[in-house]
Write a protein that holds these residues in place. Structure first.
Motif, PDB file in Angstrom:
ATOM      1  N   THR A   1       0.323   4.267   0.237  1.00 13.84           N
ATOM      2  CA  THR A   1       0.000   5.298   1.228  1.00 13.84           C
ATOM      3  C   THR A   1       0.673   4.995   2.560  1.00 13.84           C
ATOM      4  N   GLU A   2       0.941   3.708   2.819  1.00 11.50           N
ATOM      5  CA  GLU A   2       1.630   3.339   4.052  1.00 11.50           C
ATOM      6  C   GLU A   2       3.087   3.779   4.028  1.00 11.50           C
TER       7      GLU A   2
ATOM      8  N   GLY B   1      -3.642   9.324   6.408  1.00 10.21           N
ATOM      9  CA  GLY B   1      -4.268   8.581   5.318  1.00 10.21           C
ATOM     10  C   GLY B   1      -5.775   8.755   5.287  1.00 10.21           C
ATOM     11  N   LYS B   2      -6.393   8.748   6.458  1.00  8.16           N
ATOM     12  CA  LYS B   2      -7.850   8.938   6.531  1.00  8.16           C
ATOM     13  C   LYS B   2      -8.258  10.306   5.995  1.00  8.16           C
ATOM     14  N   GLU B   3      -7.364  11.286   6.149  1.00  5.51           N
ATOM     15  CA  GLU B   3      -7.643  12.641   5.655  1.00  5.51           C
ATOM     16  C   GLU B   3      -7.178  12.823   4.209  1.00  5.51           C
ATOM     17  N   LYS B   4      -6.704  11.732   3.600  1.00  6.61           N
ATOM     18  CA  LYS B   4      -6.209  11.744   2.217  1.00  6.61           C
ATOM     19  C   LYS B   4      -4.969  12.636   2.062  1.00  6.61           C
TER      20      LYS B   4
ATOM     21  N   LYS C   1      -1.630   6.676   9.748  1.00 10.26           N
ATOM     22  CA  LYS C   1      -2.990   6.233   9.390  1.00 10.26           C
ATOM     23  C   LYS C   1      -3.976   7.397   9.461  1.00 10.26           C
ATOM     24  N   ALA C   2      -3.799   8.272  10.441  1.00  7.13           N
ATOM     25  CA  ALA C   2      -4.674   9.443  10.569  1.00  7.13           C
ATOM     26  C   ALA C   2      -4.528  10.342   9.349  1.00  7.13           C
TER      27      ALA C   2
ATOM     28  N   ASP D   1       0.872  -1.172   0.000  1.00  4.93           N
ATOM     29  CA  ASP D   1       0.000   0.000   0.000  1.00  4.93           C
ATOM     30  C   ASP D   1       0.907   1.219   0.000  1.00  4.93           C
TER      31      ASP D   1
ATOM     32  N   ASP E   1      -1.343  12.403   1.568  1.00  4.99           N
ATOM     33  CA  ASP E   1      -0.358  11.399   1.194  1.00  4.99           C
ATOM     34  C   ASP E   1       0.886  11.993   0.533  1.00  4.99           C
TER      35      ASP E   1
ATOM     36  N   LEU F   1      -5.596  15.608  14.885  1.00  6.34           N
ATOM     37  CA  LEU F   1      -5.756  14.236  14.401  1.00  6.34           C
ATOM     38  C   LEU F   1      -5.263  13.229  15.431  1.00  6.34           C
ATOM     39  N   HIS F   2      -5.880  12.058  15.419  1.00  5.01           N
ATOM     40  CA  HIS F   2      -5.485  10.967  16.315  1.00  5.01           C
ATOM     41  C   HIS F   2      -4.032  10.583  16.046  1.00  5.01           C
TER      42      HIS F   2
END
Length: 72
Positions: free
Chosen positions: A9-10, A26-29, A23-24, A7, A31, A47-48
């Motif tokens: 994005t990771e 990534g959730k917000e797009k 990951k936070a 992945d 990248d 963000l978390h």
């Protein structure tokens, strides 16, 4: 033979900040450093997974790449 889940994005900020913070983003797009620069430091801190230590690491990495948070 093993199947590897790749992945891209990771990979963004791998080795710079911890997985929960990545990951936070990534959730917000978010990248890329360019997308990250569209946010203020205060917005990212909400963000978390983001605390003072993570922000310091992130800001240092951004500075090395001549990218900065937007002004609040």
């Amino acid at each position: 033979m093993y199947a590897i889940n790749y992945d891209s994005t990771e990979e963004f900020l791998h080795g710079v900040i911890a997985i929960p913070a990545r990951k936070a983003l990534g959730k917000e797009k978010i990248d890329s450093l360019e997308k990250l620069s569209e946010y203020s430091e205060e917005e990212i801190l909400q963000l978390h997974g983001f605390g003072k230590n993570t922000i310091v690491k992130l800001k240092n990495y951004m500075k090395e790449n001549q990218v900065f948070f937007k002004e609040a």
